[in-house]
Design a protein around this motif. Structure first.
Motif, PDB file in Angstrom:
ATOM      1  N   THR A 137       0.823  -1.210   0.000  1.00 14.48           N
ATOM      2  CA  THR A 137       0.000   0.000   0.000  1.00 14.48           C
ATOM      3  C   THR A 137       0.856   1.258   0.000  1.00 14.48           C
ATOM      4  O   THR A 137       0.689   2.141  -0.841  1.00 14.48           O
ATOM      5  CB  THR A 137      -0.936   0.011   1.224  1.00 14.48           C
ATOM      6  OG1 THR A 137      -1.815  -1.110   1.154  1.00 14.48           O
ATOM      7  CG2 THR A 137      -1.755   1.293   1.273  1.00 14.48           C
ATOM      8  N   VAL A 138       1.779   1.348   0.957  1.00 13.88           N
ATOM      9  CA  VAL A 138       2.598   2.554   1.032  1.00 13.88           C
ATOM     10  C   VAL A 138       3.546   2.634  -0.155  1.00 13.88           C
ATOM     11  O   VAL A 138       3.853   3.733  -0.648  1.00 13.88           O
ATOM     12  CB  VAL A 138       3.347   2.632   2.380  1.00 13.88           C
ATOM     13  CG1 VAL A 138       4.499   1.644   2.452  1.00 13.88           C
ATOM     14  CG2 VAL A 138       3.831   4.047   2.653  1.00 13.88           C
ATOM     15  N   GLY A 139       3.988   1.490  -0.659  1.00 10.52           N
ATOM     16  CA  GLY A 139       4.840   1.492  -1.837  1.00 10.52           C
ATOM     17  C   GLY A 139       4.112   2.009  -3.062  1.00 10.52           C
ATOM     18  O   GLY A 139       4.675   2.772  -3.856  1.00 10.52           O
ATOM     19  N   GLN A 140       2.856   1.608  -3.214  1.00  8.19           N
ATOM     20  CA  GLN A 140       2.053   2.098  -4.330  1.00  8.19           C
ATOM     21  C   GLN A 140       1.826   3.599  -4.216  1.00  8.19           C
ATOM     22  O   GLN A 140       1.900   4.333  -5.220  1.00  8.19           O
ATOM     23  CB  GLN A 140       0.700   1.369  -4.355  1.00  8.19           C
ATOM     24  CG  GLN A 140       0.789  -0.080  -4.770  1.00  8.19           C
ATOM     25  CD  GLN A 140       1.087  -0.244  -6.252  1.00  8.19           C
ATOM     26  OE1 GLN A 140       2.232  -0.485  -6.644  1.00  8.19           O
ATOM     27  NE2 GLN A 140       0.073  -0.108  -7.073  1.00  8.19           N
ATOM     28  N   LEU A 141       1.544   4.074  -3.011  1.00  5.44           N
ATOM     29  CA  LEU A 141       1.325   5.513  -2.814  1.00  5.44           C
ATOM     30  C   LEU A 141       2.588   6.311  -3.141  1.00  5.44           C
ATOM     31  O   LEU A 141       2.508   7.418  -3.677  1.00  5.44           O
ATOM     32  CB  LEU A 141       0.899   5.786  -1.372  1.00  5.44           C
ATOM     33  CG  LEU A 141      -0.524   5.359  -0.990  1.00  5.44           C
ATOM     34  CD1 LEU A 141      -0.751   5.532   0.509  1.00  5.44           C
ATOM     35  CD2 LEU A 141      -1.554   6.169  -1.775  1.00  5.44           C
ATOM     36  N   ARG A 142       3.743   5.747  -2.810  1.00  6.52           N
ATOM     37  CA  ARG A 142       5.006   6.444  -3.049  1.00  6.52           C
ATOM     38  C   ARG A 142       5.524   6.254  -4.472  1.00  6.52           C
ATOM     39  O   ARG A 142       6.447   6.935  -4.894  1.00  6.52           O
ATOM     40  CB  ARG A 142       6.066   5.917  -2.083  1.00  6.52           C
ATOM     41  CG  ARG A 142       5.899   6.364  -0.656  1.00  6.52           C
ATOM     42  CD  ARG A 142       6.882   5.649   0.230  1.00  6.52           C
ATOM     43  NE  ARG A 142       6.962   6.215   1.560  1.00  6.52           N
ATOM     44  CZ  ARG A 142       7.425   5.588   2.619  1.00  6.52           C
ATOM     45  NH1 ARG A 142       7.845   4.346   2.503  1.00  6.52           N
ATOM     46  NH2 ARG A 142       7.465   6.179   3.794  1.00  6.52           N
ATOM     47  N   SER A 144       6.964   3.383  -5.365  1.00  8.75           N
ATOM     48  CA  SER A 144       8.174   2.571  -5.217  1.00  8.75           C
ATOM     49  C   SER A 144       8.133   1.374  -6.162  1.00  8.75           C
ATOM     50  O   SER A 144       7.073   0.776  -6.354  1.00  8.75           O
ATOM     51  CB  SER A 144       8.303   2.066  -3.774  1.00  8.75           C
ATOM     52  OG  SER A 144       8.368   3.144  -2.865  1.00  8.75           O
ATOM     53  N   PRO A 145       9.273   0.980  -6.732  1.00  9.31           N
ATOM     54  CA  PRO A 145       9.297  -0.202  -7.603  1.00  9.31           C
ATOM     55  C   PRO A 145       9.016  -1.474  -6.811  1.00  9.31           C
ATOM     56  O   PRO A 145       9.140  -1.515  -5.587  1.00  9.31           O
ATOM     57  CB  PRO A 145      10.717  -0.199  -8.171  1.00  9.31           C
ATOM     58  CG  PRO A 145      11.515   0.615  -7.214  1.00  9.31           C
ATOM     59  CD  PRO A 145      10.592   1.640  -6.644  1.00  9.31           C
ATOM     60  N   ALA A 146       8.675  -2.530  -7.526  1.00  9.20           N
ATOM     61  CA  ALA A 146       8.269  -3.779  -6.889  1.00  9.20           C
ATOM     62  C   ALA A 146       9.360  -4.354  -6.000  1.00  9.20           C
ATOM     63  O   ALA A 146       9.078  -4.887  -4.924  1.00  9.20           O
ATOM     64  CB  ALA A 146       7.871  -4.799  -7.957  1.00  9.20           C
ATOM     65  N   VAL A 147      10.641  -4.246  -6.410  1.00 10.70           N
ATOM     66  CA  VAL A 147      11.721  -4.829  -5.611  1.00 10.70           C
ATOM     67  C   VAL A 147      11.807  -4.147  -4.246  1.00 10.70           C
ATOM     68  O   VAL A 147      12.081  -4.802  -3.227  1.00 10.70           O
ATOM     69  CB  VAL A 147      13.067  -4.736  -6.361  1.00 10.70           C
ATOM     70  CG1 VAL A 147      13.503  -3.285  -6.560  1.00 10.70           C
ATOM     71  CG2 VAL A 147      14.147  -5.533  -5.630  1.00 10.70           C
TER      72      VAL A 147
END
Length: 259
Positions: A137-142, A144-147
């Motif tokens: 969730t936070v990666g998608q908001l930021r 951020s790449p999948a790795v």
């Protein structure tokens, strides 16, 4: 920012708690250095922490650390705090050619003196999620790449200090998220993030207040967090909650642009 009214011993405990809460699966001990080799975004999980003085000369340890980071496909990064050992390490690293970057503040406060009255929107739903979901969730908001999302999820799963994450939604819209890691009476806030379209509505403050109220109910007495010194909007939110300066740290690297 005014200093927190906490003893040096308590601030040292906060540093220890922050190290425990950011421990990745990929770390090892090398002559007083805690070497962390996570491929994720968080620098505190992919850097050297000089916890003890050790026995080897600095040049030897830097060479060994550089080889470990190169093998992991990561740039060499050293984190320097007021608790780093030995005394004078920062200047020694500067003399060795490592450049400073990313000045960071550790803020802290006793929960009893904080303003935790901010409430979440009545039309929004605040729900707990597991670590993998939170990292995504936070990666998608930021963006951020999948790795990096995968490395974040792996670190949360392996952390010796359990993380508790929540997301704030209104219908199908993701508004904000935040998590805490509680170790005894210490609680750290991590990865608090508000979606760009939902900013300037007081949501970050309300999410932080909700997390800290929950942590206090579980026995936490002192709160801490880490924030980039240049992040003025976040600093304003944390100051209104009652956070004050505990200590500063920064990173050093041969080439900060690569780090």
């Amino acid at each position: 920012m005014s200093p927190a009214s906490l003893s040096t011993d308590r601030l040292s405990q906060i540093e220890d708690a922050g190290l425990n809460a950011s421990a990745p699966p990929q770390q090892l001990w090398m002559d007083g250095w805690l070497v962390r080799l996570s491929p994720g975004k968080a620098k505190r999980a992919r850097c050297v922490n000089a916890v003890a003085a050790g026995r080897l000369p600095l040049a030897d340890k830097l060479a060994r650390a550089a080889a470990l980071f190169a093998e992991a496909g990561l740039p060499l990064v050293v984190r320097v705090t007021p608790f780093s050992q030995p005394e004078g390490l920062d200047q020694a690293l500067a003399s060795a050619g490592l450049q400073p970057f990313d000045d960071t503040l550790v803020l802290a406060a006793d929960l009893a003196g904080m303003d935790l009255g901010a409430t979440l929107p009545a039309d929004a739903h605040f729900e707990p999620v597991d670590g993998a979901t939170y990292a995504h969730t936070v990666g998608q908001l930021r963006g951020s790449p999948a790795v990096q999302q995968q490395a974040h999820a792996a670190r949360l799963a392996a952390s010796p200090v359990p993380y508790r994450g929540w997301v704030l939604r209104r219908g199908g819209e993701m508004l904000a998220c935040g998590q805490f890691a509680r170790e005894g009476t210490l609680v750290g806030l991590y990865d608090v993030f508000t979606a760009p379209a939902a900013r300037n509505q007081g949501l970050s403050r309300a999410v932080c207040a909700a997390l800290l109220r929950q942590a206090a109910a579980e026995g936490a007495r002192t709160a801490y967090l880490q924030v980039d010194e240049a992040n003025a909007p976040a600093l304003a939110v944390y100051q209104r909650l009652g956070f004050r300066l505990g200590y500063r740290y920064h990173y050093r690297a041969p080439d900060p642009a690569l780090a």
